[in-house]
Design a protein around this motif. Structure first.
Motif, mmCIF file in Angstrom:
data_model
loop_
_atom_site.group_PDB
_atom_site.id
_atom_site.type_symbol
_atom_site.label_atom_id
_atom_site.label_comp_id
_atom_site.label_asym_id
_atom_site.label_seq_id
_atom_site.Cartn_x
_atom_site.Cartn_y
_atom_site.Cartn_z
ATOM 1 N N ILE A 47 -0.772 8.250 -5.770
ATOM 2 C CA ILE A 47 -1.837 8.063 -4.793
ATOM 3 C C ILE A 47 -3.224 8.052 -5.439
ATOM 4 O O ILE A 47 -4.192 7.589 -4.843
ATOM 5 C CB ILE A 47 -1.743 9.127 -3.677
ATOM 6 N N ASP A 48 -3.339 8.527 -6.669
ATOM 7 C CA ASP A 48 -4.625 8.544 -7.362
ATOM 8 C C ASP A 48 -4.815 7.347 -8.272
ATOM 9 O O ASP A 48 -5.803 7.278 -8.998
ATOM 10 C CB ASP A 48 -4.764 9.834 -8.184
ATOM 11 N N SER A 49 -3.910 6.396 -8.232
ATOM 12 C CA SER A 49 -3.983 5.257 -9.148
ATOM 13 C C SER A 49 -4.917 4.172 -8.619
ATOM 14 O O SER A 49 -5.135 4.057 -7.412
ATOM 15 C CB SER A 49 -2.592 4.658 -9.355
ATOM 16 N N PRO A 50 -5.459 3.363 -9.513
ATOM 17 C CA PRO A 50 -6.286 2.235 -9.076
ATOM 18 C C PRO A 50 -5.472 1.181 -8.330
ATOM 19 O O PRO A 50 -6.029 0.454 -7.495
ATOM 20 C CB PRO A 50 -6.863 1.660 -10.371
ATOM 21 N N GLU A 51 -4.170 1.103 -8.579
ATOM 22 C CA GLU A 51 -3.324 0.154 -7.844
ATOM 23 C C GLU A 51 -3.280 0.512 -6.356
ATOM 24 O O GLU A 51 -3.315 -0.366 -5.499
ATOM 25 C CB GLU A 51 -1.902 0.120 -8.418
ATOM 26 N N PHE A 52 -3.203 1.821 -6.070
ATOM 27 C CA PHE A 52 -3.200 2.248 -4.672
ATOM 28 C C PHE A 52 -4.535 1.923 -4.017
ATOM 29 O O PHE A 52 -4.579 1.422 -2.890
ATOM 30 C CB PHE A 52 -2.909 3.745 -4.545
ATOM 31 N N ASP A 53 -5.633 2.214 -4.724
ATOM 32 C CA ASP A 53 -6.959 1.930 -4.163
ATOM 33 C C ASP A 53 -7.123 0.445 -3.858
ATOM 34 O O ASP A 53 -7.633 0.076 -2.796
ATOM 35 C CB ASP A 53 -8.058 2.387 -5.126
ATOM 36 N N ALA A 54 -6.669 -0.421 -4.757
ATOM 37 C CA ALA A 54 -6.777 -1.862 -4.545
ATOM 38 C C ALA A 54 -5.903 -2.316 -3.376
ATOM 39 O O ALA A 54 -6.333 -3.130 -2.542
ATOM 40 C CB ALA A 54 -6.381 -2.610 -5.811
ATOM 41 N N ALA A 55 -4.690 -1.769 -3.287
ATOM 42 C CA ALA A 55 -3.783 -2.135 -2.189
ATOM 43 C C ALA A 55 -4.347 -1.670 -0.847
ATOM 44 O O ALA A 55 -4.254 -2.386 0.148
ATOM 45 C CB ALA A 55 -2.405 -1.535 -2.426
ATOM 46 N N LYS A 56 -4.949 -0.491 -0.832
ATOM 47 C CA LYS A 56 -5.534 0.035 0.401
ATOM 48 C C LYS A 56 -6.708 -0.822 0.866
ATOM 49 O O LYS A 56 -6.823 -1.136 2.047
ATOM 50 C CB LYS A 56 -5.984 1.481 0.177
ATOM 51 N N VAL A 57 -7.555 -1.232 -0.065
ATOM 52 C CA VAL A 57 -8.700 -2.077 0.283
ATOM 53 C C VAL A 57 -8.232 -3.417 0.841
ATOM 54 O O VAL A 57 -8.742 -3.900 1.858
ATOM 55 C CB VAL A 57 -9.618 -2.272 -0.945
ATOM 56 N N LYS A 58 -7.225 -4.017 0.202
ATOM 57 C CA LYS A 58 -6.697 -5.305 0.683
ATOM 58 C C LYS A 58 -6.113 -5.177 2.081
ATOM 59 O O LYS A 58 -6.342 -6.019 2.942
ATOM 60 C CB LYS A 58 -5.624 -5.835 -0.272
ATOM 61 N N GLU B 18 0.837 -1.201 0.000
ATOM 62 C CA GLU B 18 0.000 0.000 0.000
ATOM 63 C C GLU B 18 0.876 1.257 0.000
ATOM 64 O O GLU B 18 0.637 2.190 -0.776
ATOM 65 C CB GLU B 18 -0.915 0.013 1.219
ATOM 66 N N THR B 19 1.893 1.281 0.835
ATOM 67 C CA THR B 19 2.772 2.442 0.907
ATOM 68 C C THR B 19 3.543 2.634 -0.394
ATOM 69 O O THR B 19 3.688 3.766 -0.879
ATOM 70 C CB THR B 19 3.749 2.295 2.085
#
Length: 74
Positions: A38-49, A30-31
């Motif tokens: 920080i606006d990427s979908p990869e960050f959003d997916a990592a944060k949710v996981k 996530e970090t």
């Protein structure tokens, strides 16, 4: 650790090393994703996981993972 009014030591809360290792891996992912964009979908997916794994983990595991992430600069 001793109880407040007892002479017998209380057992320490056991830590699930596999759960802590998984939380560390997800927290670092996530970090790293946030560092890239920080606006990427990869960050959003990592944060949710990471948040899902945190909710499923025991409080002792959460504390151990946060302490380890902080110790390693994440």
């Amino acid at each position: 650790m001793m109880g407040l009014f007892s002479s017998k030591p209380k057992p320490a809360t056991p830590i699930n090393r596999d759960a802590v290792r998984n939380l560390l891996k997800l927290g670092m992912a996530e970090t790293d994703a946030a560092d890239r964009d920080i606006d990427s979908p990869e960050f959003d997916a990592a944060k949710v996981k990471f948040e899902r794994a945190l909710r499923a983990a025991a409080p002792a595991d959460q504390t151990a993972a946060y302490e380890a992430l902080k110790r390693h600069g994440y």
